[in-house]
Enzyme design. Sequence first.
Site, PDB file in Angstrom:
ATOM      1  N   PRO A   9       0.796  -1.227   0.000  1.00 56.43           N
ATOM      2  CG  PRO A   9      -0.118  -1.097   2.128  1.00 56.43           C
ATOM      3  CD  PRO A   9       0.528  -2.055   1.182  1.00 56.43           C
ATOM      4  CG  ASN A  10      -0.287   4.327   1.187  1.00 49.05           C
ATOM      5  OD1 ASN A  10      -1.228   4.851   0.601  1.00 49.05           O
ATOM      6  ND2 ASN A  10      -0.399   3.802   2.391  1.00 49.05           N
ATOM      7  NE  ARG A  17       3.844   6.701   1.667  1.00 48.77           N
ATOM      8  CZ  ARG A  17       4.115   5.496   2.144  1.00 48.77           C
ATOM      9  NH1 ARG A  17       4.683   4.595   1.351  1.00 48.77           N
ATOM     10  NH2 ARG A  17       3.851   5.178   3.373  1.00 48.77           N
ATOM     11  CE1 TYR A  22       8.833   5.100   2.886  1.00 43.55           C
ATOM     12  CE2 TYR A  22       7.319   6.960   2.914  1.00 43.55           C
ATOM     13  CZ  TYR A  22       7.781   5.778   3.472  1.00 43.55           C
ATOM     14  OH  TYR A  22       7.200   5.283   4.619  1.00 43.55           O
ATOM     15  CG  ASN A  75       8.341  -1.934   0.702  1.00 44.04           C
ATOM     16  OD1 ASN A  75       7.722  -2.024   1.759  1.00 44.04           O
ATOM     17  ND2 ASN A  75       8.986  -0.842   0.336  1.00 44.04           N
ATOM     18  CB  ALA A  78       1.341   0.385   6.596  1.00 48.13           C
ATOM     19  CD  GLU A  99      10.344  -7.369   6.576  1.00 47.19           C
ATOM     20  OE1 GLU A  99      10.423  -8.510   7.105  1.00 47.19           O
ATOM     21  OE2 GLU A  99      10.125  -6.340   7.234  1.00 47.19           O
ATOM     22  CG  HIS A 101      10.906  -2.139   5.159  1.00 46.12           C
ATOM     23  ND1 HIS A 101       9.540  -2.103   4.972  1.00 46.12           N
ATOM     24  CD2 HIS A 101      11.168  -3.278   5.848  1.00 46.12           C
ATOM     25  CE1 HIS A 101       9.011  -3.170   5.529  1.00 46.12           C
ATOM     26  NE2 HIS A 101       9.971  -3.903   6.071  1.00 46.12           N
ATOM     27  NE  ARG A 108       9.754   6.431   8.668  1.00 44.86           N
ATOM     28  CZ  ARG A 108       8.866   6.199   7.699  1.00 44.86           C
ATOM     29  NH1 ARG A 108       9.076   5.210   6.844  1.00 44.86           N
ATOM     30  NH2 ARG A 108       7.799   6.957   7.589  1.00 44.86           N
TER      31      ARG A 108
HETATM   32  C1  DQA Z   1       8.110   1.174   4.131  1.00 46.52           C
HETATM   33  C2  DQA Z   1       8.120   1.421   5.640  1.00 46.52           C
HETATM   34  C3  DQA Z   1       6.749   1.212   6.227  1.00 46.52           C
HETATM   35  O1  DQA Z   1       6.779   1.453   7.621  1.00 46.52           O
HETATM   36  C4  DQA Z   1       5.749   2.158   5.595  1.00 46.52           C
HETATM   37  O2  DQA Z   1       4.456   1.915   6.107  1.00 46.52           O
HETATM   38  C5  DQA Z   1       5.764   2.103   4.120  1.00 46.52           C
HETATM   39  C6  DQA Z   1       7.052   2.013   3.423  1.00 46.52           C
HETATM   40  C7  DQA Z   1       9.456   1.491   3.471  1.00 46.52           C
HETATM   41  O3  DQA Z   1       9.670   1.050   2.354  1.00 46.52           O
HETATM   42  O4  DQA Z   1      10.291   2.209   4.048  1.00 46.52           O
HETATM   43  O5  DQA Z   1       4.741   2.235   3.460  1.00 46.52           O
HETATM   44  O6  DQA Z   1       7.838  -0.213   3.900  1.00 46.52           O
END
Ligand code: DQA
Length: 144
Positions: A9-10, A17, A22, A75, A78, A99, A101, A108
């Site tokens: 998501p996102n 964003r 990011y 990835n 959240a 995994e 990020h 954070r």
């Molecule tokens: C993320 C870190 C997560 O905490 C966050 O909710 C994201 C992006 C990252 O790539 O740094 O959406 O996965």
Amino acid sequence: MKILIINGPNLNLLGQREPGIYGSSSFDDYLKKLRQAYPDVEIDYFQSNIEGELINKLQEAGFTSCPVCDGIVLNAGAYTHTSIALHDCIRSLKSPVVEVHISNVHTREDFRHHSYLSAVCRGVICGFGLDSYRLAIDSFLSTK
Ligand code: DQA
């Protein structure tokens, strides 16, 4: 070698964003460069904002249709910090999952410090910006 990158998501908003966290590149632009850098690797890509769609894709790639899927780079955004359903899915797959990020989640908010996924993934890469994805692909290449 065939690798599937899955973004949750996102992450469709990359480039727009919170660029301070990011970065300012879209994922499509980054993916083009990644594919150029690894001409011998088939890199598929899937993004969804919906938890169930991520699970469907993981099952399809890591279990049913994709015995040649050498690795999955995930990835989960959240959902990393909330999803027992993704945890259960990953632990049942045949394909290894790394995994990733973009940000260093450990620097954070506290709620980002716990991952439901790390324990069932082959490894975790975080905090290297978009380069985290390349490092994950390298990990599959060096363990092949
Ligand atoms: C993320 C870190 C997560 O905490 C966050 O909710 C994201 C992006 C990252 O790539 O740094 O959406 O996965």
